[in-house]
Design a protein around this motif. Sequence first.
Motif, mmCIF file in Angstrom:
data_model
loop_
_atom_site.group_PDB
_atom_site.id
_atom_site.type_symbol
_atom_site.label_atom_id
_atom_site.label_comp_id
_atom_site.label_asym_id
_atom_site.label_seq_id
_atom_site.Cartn_x
_atom_site.Cartn_y
_atom_site.Cartn_z
ATOM 1 N N UNK A 189 87.575 56.861 -1.651
ATOM 2 C CA UNK A 189 86.575 57.802 -1.158
ATOM 3 C C UNK A 189 85.253 57.095 -0.889
ATOM 4 N N UNK A 190 84.823 56.251 -1.820
ATOM 5 C CA UNK A 190 83.582 55.506 -1.613
ATOM 6 C C UNK A 190 83.661 54.577 -0.420
ATOM 7 N N UNK A 191 84.786 53.890 -0.279
ATOM 8 C CA UNK A 191 84.978 52.986 0.861
ATOM 9 C C UNK A 191 85.006 53.779 2.165
ATOM 10 N N UNK A 192 85.732 54.902 2.170
ATOM 11 C CA UNK A 192 85.850 55.707 3.384
ATOM 12 C C UNK A 192 84.496 56.251 3.820
ATOM 13 N N UNK A 193 83.684 56.677 2.872
ATOM 14 C CA UNK A 193 82.362 57.202 3.227
ATOM 15 C C UNK A 193 81.504 56.130 3.891
ATOM 16 N N UNK A 194 81.586 54.900 3.403
ATOM 17 C CA UNK A 194 80.815 53.827 4.027
ATOM 18 C C UNK A 194 81.420 53.432 5.373
ATOM 19 N N UNK A 195 82.749 53.375 5.471
ATOM 20 C CA UNK A 195 83.381 53.041 6.748
ATOM 21 C C UNK A 195 83.013 54.051 7.829
ATOM 22 N N UNK A 196 82.945 55.316 7.464
ATOM 23 C CA UNK A 196 82.599 56.343 8.447
ATOM 24 C C UNK A 196 81.227 56.081 9.053
ATOM 25 N N UNK A 197 80.341 55.424 8.281
ATOM 26 C CA UNK A 197 78.998 55.125 8.755
ATOM 27 C C UNK A 197 78.923 53.788 9.483
ATOM 28 N N UNK A 198 79.565 52.755 8.931
ATOM 29 C CA UNK A 198 79.342 51.391 9.438
ATOM 30 C C UNK A 198 80.489 50.832 10.267
ATOM 31 N N UNK A 199 81.682 51.417 10.163
ATOM 32 C CA UNK A 199 82.844 50.873 10.870
ATOM 33 C C UNK A 199 83.838 51.998 11.186
ATOM 34 N N UNK A 200 83.448 52.935 12.080
ATOM 35 C CA UNK A 200 84.308 54.088 12.386
ATOM 36 C C UNK A 200 85.723 53.733 12.830
ATOM 37 N N UNK A 201 85.948 52.662 13.616
ATOM 38 C CA UNK A 201 87.335 52.350 13.978
ATOM 39 C C UNK A 201 88.216 52.036 12.772
ATOM 40 N N UNK A 202 87.675 51.311 11.801
ATOM 41 C CA UNK A 202 88.460 51.002 10.603
ATOM 42 C C UNK A 202 88.671 52.258 9.762
ATOM 43 N N UNK A 203 87.672 53.133 9.750
ATOM 44 C CA UNK A 203 87.857 54.404 9.039
ATOM 45 C C UNK A 203 88.991 55.203 9.676
ATOM 46 N N UNK A 204 89.020 55.276 10.987
ATOM 47 C CA UNK A 204 90.066 56.020 11.675
ATOM 48 C C UNK A 204 91.434 55.406 11.402
ATOM 49 N N UNK A 205 91.487 54.081 11.355
ATOM 50 C CA UNK A 205 92.741 53.395 11.041
ATOM 51 C C UNK A 205 93.199 53.737 9.618
ATOM 52 N N UNK A 206 92.255 53.797 8.690
ATOM 53 C CA UNK A 206 92.573 54.138 7.308
ATOM 54 C C UNK A 206 93.088 55.569 7.211
ATOM 55 N N UNK A 207 92.444 56.474 7.921
ATOM 56 C CA UNK A 207 92.867 57.873 7.888
ATOM 57 C C UNK A 207 94.263 58.037 8.484
ATOM 58 N N UNK A 208 94.504 57.370 9.596
ATOM 59 C CA UNK A 208 95.830 57.437 10.232
ATOM 60 C C UNK A 208 96.908 56.875 9.310
ATOM 61 N N UNK A 209 96.597 55.783 8.625
ATOM 62 C CA UNK A 209 97.552 55.194 7.690
ATOM 63 C C UNK A 209 97.921 56.188 6.600
ATOM 64 N N UNK A 210 96.917 56.889 6.049
ATOM 65 C CA UNK A 210 97.166 57.799 4.925
ATOM 66 C C UNK A 210 97.940 59.043 5.353
ATOM 67 N N UNK A 211 98.017 59.279 6.660
ATOM 68 C CA UNK A 211 98.871 60.359 7.147
ATOM 69 C C UNK A 211 100.344 59.959 7.113
ATOM 70 N N UNK A 357 86.565 42.525 -13.642
ATOM 71 C CA UNK A 357 86.066 43.754 -13.032
ATOM 72 C C UNK A 357 86.554 43.762 -11.586
ATOM 73 N N UNK A 358 86.791 44.950 -11.060
ATOM 74 C CA UNK A 358 87.269 45.108 -9.694
ATOM 75 C C UNK A 358 86.271 45.933 -8.889
ATOM 76 N N UNK A 359 86.113 45.567 -7.605
ATOM 77 C CA UNK A 359 85.193 46.285 -6.728
ATOM 78 C C UNK A 359 85.630 46.069 -5.292
ATOM 79 N N UNK A 360 85.011 46.783 -4.364
ATOM 80 C CA UNK A 360 85.516 46.872 -2.992
ATOM 81 C C UNK A 360 85.358 45.578 -2.194
ATOM 82 N N UNK A 361 86.267 45.390 -1.261
ATOM 83 C CA UNK A 361 86.219 44.286 -0.309
ATOM 84 C C UNK A 361 85.143 44.533 0.752
ATOM 85 N N UNK A 362 84.967 43.537 1.623
ATOM 86 C CA UNK A 362 84.009 43.642 2.722
ATOM 87 C C UNK A 362 84.530 44.604 3.787
ATOM 88 N N UNK A 363 83.606 45.295 4.462
ATOM 89 C CA UNK A 363 84.019 46.391 5.352
ATOM 90 C C UNK A 363 83.371 46.371 6.735
#
Length: 375
Positions: A189-211, A357-363
């Motif tokens: 959710x945190x990654x998706x919220x940032x992708x929607x702002x900074x990298x919409x194509x990758x966000x759309x790819x992520x959403x399509x994958x989760x379908x 500790x684990x945290x998000x990759x670059x986006x």
Amino acid sequence: MTTSQGIVIHAWAQPDAALAQAQVLAALGASDLADQVRVRLSATAQGSTLQLWLSAEQTARWAPGFDTLGLAHTLGLDVWHSAADVRREVVVAMLMGPVAFEFPSLAELVSAISIRCYIVQAARKTNLAFHTSQAERPEDCWRYDEDRGFVIRAGASLIDALTKATQPEVSGTLYSFSCYRASEYVIVLGIAQELAQCNPPLYQQLQTLWQHRPIRSGEFHEVFLREQGSMEAPLPPRYYVPGDRTWFRNPDGVSAEASGFEGSWVMYMGGGEFTNFWKRDQPYTLEQKCLEIYHWRHGLHLDAEGEERIDEDKVAVLVAKTLQNPAEVARIQALMQRYREPRGVYTAAGGCIDTTREFARWVRPGTADLVLPAP
């Protein structure tokens, strides 16, 4: 003695160290820290590398022994009500990092901080119904696939679906699934919220994958997360940055056989608090988490089907009783606040503190290392 490595930005174009420091701190909303932050520009074959870190004196003053659990209190931050204060704790904790946080650009650093802040916001709102074998999702945006698990419905927003599944104040319902899966949802959710702002194509790819299929467990770690620390070179045991995921291990090999009680996956929310996905208004301190996990061994029993279970009501009573005995609290903390042992190893020497500790990759476009698999 471990020293701060802070933040490293590669391929830096600004040739003046002082100007570079000013530019980065301004982008982080931390220009007032200029006197406490050290800076170094190093020439490499790929261009200059910029490193910024909090001075040893300031680190020792604000987080002795890299204990960041009291950082918000020391800095007078209200991380429970102020998004700006959460961001401040993230920035300061990263600047004192004992292992460098590395980025290919300033933009990636800014996104990394934003993702951590989104994760903290989501984690504070997440509340689930505890069940070790059942799983549910909001039917208006999720469907269950027998082969692939829960996927979002065509046309549904991934951000909305994750929010409804985890936040009862939005959905009006408590849904059942594991703390491990919940931690994945909060991170995505945190990654998706940032992708929607900074990298919409990758966000759309992520959403399509989760379908088509979810990404979970080991694959989730590989796709979405970076990791610091190791069994050979552990992070300081009380060093956490808001937005980190970590694991508290159950060091008792007998009670760890009970399903769902091998350990506990949590997110660090800042202010010395870790998530309690079952009672969000009762987050854990590290000490409270250690006490609870210690007493799991005393709540072990067999249910009517002969399955090993943990009586959590009994555990709660034992924790409350222990808290009345400071000497016993100290004894248990000394045992539990040791580093955990490798998976499959259980001896009297092991505690429950993870070494990593684990945290998000670059986006960001052009520098993202979050590479999604095929549906």
